[in-house]
Design a protein around this motif. Structure first.
Motif, PDB file in Angstrom:
ATOM      1  N   VAL B  71      63.554  57.555   0.885  1.00 37.49           N
ATOM      2  CA  VAL B  71      63.471  56.180   1.440  1.00 37.49           C
ATOM      3  C   VAL B  71      63.015  57.016   3.216  1.00 37.49           C
ATOM      4  O   VAL B  71      61.271  55.794   3.611  1.00 37.49           O
ATOM      5  N   ALA B  72      63.419  57.794   3.141  1.00 38.11           N
ATOM      6  CA  ALA B  72      63.237  58.280   4.592  1.00 38.11           C
ATOM      7  C   ALA B  72      61.733  58.977   4.586  1.00 38.11           C
ATOM      8  O   ALA B  72      61.264  58.890   6.208  1.00 38.11           O
ATOM      9  N   TYR B  75      59.265  55.469   4.775  1.00 34.82           N
ATOM     10  CA  TYR B  75      58.908  54.947   5.987  1.00 34.82           C
ATOM     11  C   TYR B  75      59.135  55.983   7.182  1.00 34.82           C
ATOM     12  O   TYR B  75      59.807  56.106   8.086  1.00 34.82           O
ATOM     13  N   SER B  77      58.162  57.774  10.281  1.00 37.80           N
ATOM     14  CA  SER B  77      57.086  57.314  11.581  1.00 37.80           C
ATOM     15  C   SER B  77      57.120  58.765  12.298  1.00 37.80           C
ATOM     16  O   SER B  77      57.445  59.657  12.549  1.00 37.80           O
TER      17      SER B  77
END
Lengths: 108, 158
Positions: B71-72, B75, B77
């Motif tokens: 998940v990290a 996402y 950024s």
């Protein structure tokens, strides 16, 4: 048979406490929900560590193992729900940051 | 000897948890978190509690930790510092107070340091009620997984 004394138990508790505090600090400082998830996992790691001295009491050893299993499974379930919530939050709000909260047009 | 191994493992666990706090990128932060949990599990291993080691490494790190890393990574950024200095001061003060409490407890009760306590993990799997507990927990996790899948699928329909 492994035996622990008070020094060993103190090392375990201090380590657990330090990891717990770092987890709290990470949760307080987090700006998105993924960092919040990571900090929660760290806090659960600290809880697992704090369970070790419970195994040293002979009459509590089996109960301690049961508590460890319940803790591991329930925390895994909680984190699974949080991961699903992150997915749904991103799908609905198109954002995973927590530093700005919008309620009815107001920004908090 | 074992105390030094414990101190080394505990020290590495604390250092990797500091890596979680100080790392700007969530991806590296989740990797440090997985390392911390593996070192916590290895502390169980040096106390001859291998069943708990296996549970933590396989279920907590192997399943939930890897999903967190994924998940990290999804996402990912622009890295931005996520460290709050005012709260760090408060946390250090709390740590000092509790650390002094543990130290003073040991100083005021010197007789406690000589008492040895032993691990006895006896016949756990022979007890039927614990087997039922494990089975019900596995069923609980499977049900949670199914309900999560339903939740996510429901979000897609909207």
């Amino acid at each position: 048979m492994v035996a622990i004394d008070m020094t060993t138990a103190s090392i375990i508790y201090v380590t657990s406490f330090v990891i717990l505090l770092i987890g709290y600090l990470t949760a307080i400082s987090s700006k998105d929900v993924i960092r919040l998830l990571i900090s929660l996992e760290m806090m659960f790691g600290a809880v697992f560590l704090a369970l070790i001295p419970l195994f040293s009491v002979a009459i509590l050893a089996n109960a301690a193992f049961g508590i460890a299993i319940v803790t591991i499974f329930t925390s895994s379930g909680e984190l699974l729900i949080l991961i699903a919530a992150i997915g749904i939050l991103d799908r609905q709000k198109k954002d995973i940051h927590t530093n700005v909260i919008k309620i009815g047009g107001d920004r908090v | 000897m074992e105390v030094w191994v414990l101190i080394a493992l505990a020290g590495i666990a604390v250092l990797s948890s500091l890596g979680v706090l100080l790392s700007k990128d969530n991806f590296y932060s989740s990797l440090y978190m997985s390392a911390t949990l593996i070192f916590v599990a290895s502390i169980y291993a040096i106390f001859n509690l291998q069943p708990v080691f296996v549970l933590i490494v396989f279920i907590f790190v192997g399943a939930i930790g890897i999903v967190t890393v994924a998940v990290a990574a999804t996402y990912r950024s622009d890295p931005e510092s996520q460290f709050s200095k005012p709260w760090a001061v408060l946390v250090v003060i709390t740590a000092a107070v509790v650390g002094f409490a543990i130290y003073s407890y040991k100083m005021l009760n010197p007789n406690l340091s000589s008492s040895l306590i032993k691990f006895e993990l006896i016949n756990f799997m022979a007890q039927p009620e614990y087997l039922i507990l494990v089975l019900s927990l596995v069923a609980l996790v499977v049900l949670l997984l199914l309900s999560v899948l339903k939740m996510v699928a429901g979000g897609t329909e909207d």
